[in-house]
Write an enzyme that holds these catalytic residues in place. Structure first.
Site, mmCIF file in Angstrom:
data_model
loop_
_atom_site.group_PDB
_atom_site.id
_atom_site.type_symbol
_atom_site.label_atom_id
_atom_site.label_comp_id
_atom_site.label_asym_id
_atom_site.label_seq_id
_atom_site.Cartn_x
_atom_site.Cartn_y
_atom_site.Cartn_z
ATOM 1 C CG HIS A 85 -1.868 -0.188 -4.424
ATOM 2 N ND1 HIS A 85 -2.363 -1.201 -5.200
ATOM 3 C CD2 HIS A 85 -2.898 0.230 -3.623
ATOM 4 C CE1 HIS A 85 -3.638 -1.409 -4.899
ATOM 5 N NE2 HIS A 85 -3.992 -0.546 -3.952
ATOM 6 C CG HIS B 47 -7.454 3.415 -3.744
ATOM 7 N ND1 HIS B 47 -6.368 3.639 -4.562
ATOM 8 C CD2 HIS B 47 -7.339 2.132 -3.313
ATOM 9 C CE1 HIS B 47 -5.646 2.548 -4.632
ATOM 10 N NE2 HIS B 47 -6.205 1.615 -3.885
ATOM 11 C CG ASP B 48 -5.321 1.725 -0.485
ATOM 12 O OD1 ASP B 48 -6.228 1.639 0.365
ATOM 13 O OD2 ASP B 48 -5.072 0.823 -1.310
ATOM 14 C CG HIS C 1 -2.000 -1.078 1.104
ATOM 15 N ND1 HIS C 1 -1.903 -2.287 1.768
ATOM 16 C CD2 HIS C 1 -3.151 -1.109 0.392
ATOM 17 C CE1 HIS C 1 -2.966 -3.015 1.483
ATOM 18 N NE2 HIS C 1 -3.746 -2.332 0.658
ATOM 19 C CG ASP D 124 -8.060 -1.639 -4.266
ATOM 20 O OD1 ASP D 124 -6.843 -1.368 -4.351
ATOM 21 O OD2 ASP D 124 -8.645 -1.775 -3.173
#
Length: 607
Positions: free
Chosen positions: A359, A397-398, A355, A506
């Site tokens: 990514h 998103h992360d 993560h 994802d």
């Protein structure tokens, strides 16, 4: 049947397909009856059949047809040999010649059977194919039969010939038994689709209501049943139905009285005279690199990270926003934009194996692949505002991910778990962090309130959809919408399509060529195992796949493909039909891991 044997060649698995017929055509109902979902693209109704209907149309692969033909010939040879080797026919020289010819034909057929086994063992993996004892026994019988025929043709002696004939007769019947058994297995595999079928109660309810509507002729009853199906598939069963003084009730219920459709031409602010350039001073070498490779699934972005570090995410987003002219169309300041994305990139933890900003780059790159290569820009009727939502949600998103999952945060009473009450803590933190940076950099200052709310609503929903704990629920919600008669990815269902694209991106590692997929596999498992080590030290239950001492790498990926990726991508094809041409990569990757099961099990056994 062993687990390995069940990992058959996925080229025989039915992938979701679509049939396009003219609007209003009778072929719609003839093709799949009432169990369908359709949406209009440029004058056509796109009809989506469910998985059971797709399986009905699956044909028998060419190799299986050839094997069936050989089995028929082989069966005839069995009866010919038994009829010609009777005592009454032994002294007839013509029969001797006939028997010699049948032996040659039998030898050729057996060699073809060897070729068949070679193909199957290659496509399924040598270890996987022969791990089934019946397949191994089948190969032994064929080899033994070939040896006996060669010896029979070259050696003399009544005793040997008699023994050879008896053994070959036994082998022939055993071979017939095994071949017919294998053919039945092939039929089961072709008709079974994926190894796992996931259905929700909602789908079953809709199916029952549709079957029920077929039993009535009263149009009013059919209308009421269709009304119920619509609300169930739209997930609006619990929304209030206002009667009487509607405006006052809406106020008390805090419901917006006038829902307006957001369009590309919506007024963004009173500052309509502001003009921003679409130039961001992107390095020319990087611009050319992106231009040549950005739509390739085997793009080597790992090397870019080594050169540009976290700035690579900013450069990627600048390229997309330049290419789509989003700065000028949305009145976004390039300087504020770079500040915001720089903060996003630097907030990804470099020490995380998985993560991290690479990514984020990969997921953003994949979302854009769906938009351009799979034509979601047309299917979803994307506005410039939609582009910005999809790209920013993917990039963020992360963000600020600690390298530990929600289960660990909840079990250790982590600050994020306490803040968000154990409900998708990470995903809520990612969304909150994105909007903190947007506010701090005044990124969307020129947006109208309406556009900002639309951007915020869709972005938060997309990021929350990446919580794998919600995969099953969201997947069934998607299938319920696809099963409805009014599915529209360009309007009312645009939001669920946004969520689906980001979640698909994802979990897209098995969708990529193995050179990238394998790197991601060891990165994600490495991060899992670091968490497992911490859980063990703290005396906590070790989360699934987080125990380095028990996790078989190959089996973990096959399970990931079978349970999550393949069913989800098969369903995604109903939204993105052009995805079908890239689906073989998932099956190819699964075959690779199937061949590695024994290797990784040996590594575990030697620890």
């Amino acid at each position: 049947m062993s687990e390995q044997q069940s990992l058959k060649d996925d080229r025989n698995l039915p992938l979701a397909t679509t049939k396009v017929v003219p609007r209003g055509s009778k072929d719609i109902s003839n093709a799949i009856g009432d169990r369908r979902s359709s949406y209009n693209i440029e004058g056509y109704d796109r009809v989506i059949a469910d998985e059971i209907t797709q399986q009905y149309h699956q044909g028998i692969p060419l190799i299986d047809k050839a094997v069936i033909a050989l089995v028929v010939i082989f069966t005839l040879l069995v009866f010919i040999n038994f009829s010609f080797t009777s005592n009454d026919a032994k002294e007839d020289p013509n029969i001797d010649k006939t028997l010699f010819v049948t032996k040659i034909i039998e030898l050729v057929i057996l060699i073809l059977f060897v070729f068949e086994i070679s193909i199957r063992s290659y496509t399924n993996g040598f270890i996987v194919y022969f791990s089934d004892c019946w397949s191994f026994f089948d190969a032994l019988i064929i080899i033994a039969s070939i040896v006996l025929i060669i010896l029979d043709l070259n050696l003399q002696g009544d005793a040997f010939i008699t023994i050879s004939k008896v053994l070959r007769g036994i082998f022939r019947f055993l071979r017939l038994f095994l071949v017919f058994r294998k053919y039945n297995q092939v039929k089961k595999i072709n008709n079974s689709g994926s190894r796992y079928t996931v259905r929700s109660p909602v789908e079953k309810v809709i199916e029952i209501m549709r079957d029920l509507s077929d039993q009535f002729e009263d149009p009013e009853i059919i209308k009421q049943l269709n009304w119920g199906i619509t609300h169930i598939s739209n997930n609006t069963v619990y929304e209030p139905i206002i009667e009487g003084r509607k405006s006052e009730a809406l106020g008390w219920l805090n419901q917006p009285q006038n829902q307006q459709i957001i369009s590309q031409d919506s007024k963004r602010s009173i500052s309509t005279d502001i003009i921003f350039s679409n130039e961001t001073n992107l390095p020319e070498s990087l611009r050319q690199d992106f231009s040549q490779n950005i739509l390739k699934l085997d793009y080597d972005y790992f090397s870019l990270f080594e050169k540009y570090d976290s700035s690579i995410l900013t450069y990627l987003m600048c390229y997309y926003f330049e290419k789509e002219q989003l700065f000028s169309n949305l009145k976004i300041s390039p300087d504020s934009f770079k500040k915001c994305v720089d903060q996003l990139g630097s907030s990804y933890h470099r020490e995380n194996l998985y993560h991290n900003v690479i990514h984020a780059f990969d997921v953003t790159h994949t979302v854009y692949f769906f938009i351009e290569k799979c034509n979601f820009k047309e299917i979803g009727k994307l506005t410039k505002l939609d582009y910005s939502i999809l790209l920013f949600s993917a990039a963020a998103h992360d963000v600020d991910h600690p390298g530990l999952n929600n289960i660990f945060l909840n079990n250790t009473r982590h600050e994020l778990a306490m803040t968000y009450n154990d409900k998708s803590s990470l995903e809520q933190h990612h969304a909150a962090t994105l909007f903190k940076y947007i506010r701090d950099t005044e990124l969307l200052i020129n947006f109208s309130l309406q556009d900002f709310k639309y951007f915020r609503e869709k972005s938060i929903s997309m990021i929350l959809s990446t919580d794998n704990a919600m995969h099953g629920k969201d997947y069934n919600r998607l299938k319920a919408r696809l099963a409805s008669n009014d599915f529209d990815p360009g309007s009312k269902d645009k939001g669920i399509c946004f969520d689906t694209l980001l979640h698909a991106a994802d979990i897209s590692n098995p969708f990529k060529p193995m050179k990238n997929y394998e790197k991601w596999t060891f990165r994600v498992l490495g991060e899992f195992w670091q968490q497992g080590d911490k859980e063990k030290d703290l005396g906590l239950p070790i989360t699934m796949l987080c125990d380095r001492r028990t996790t078989n790498v190959a089996k973990s990926q096959i399970g990931f493909i079978d349970f999550m990726v393949l069913p989800y991508y098969n369903t995604l094809q109903q939204i993105l039909p052009q995805l079908a041409e890239f689906m073989e990569q998932i099956s190819e990757n699964k075959r690779f891991w199937a061949e590695q099961i024994e290797h990784y099990q040996m590594l575990l056994n030697t620890q």
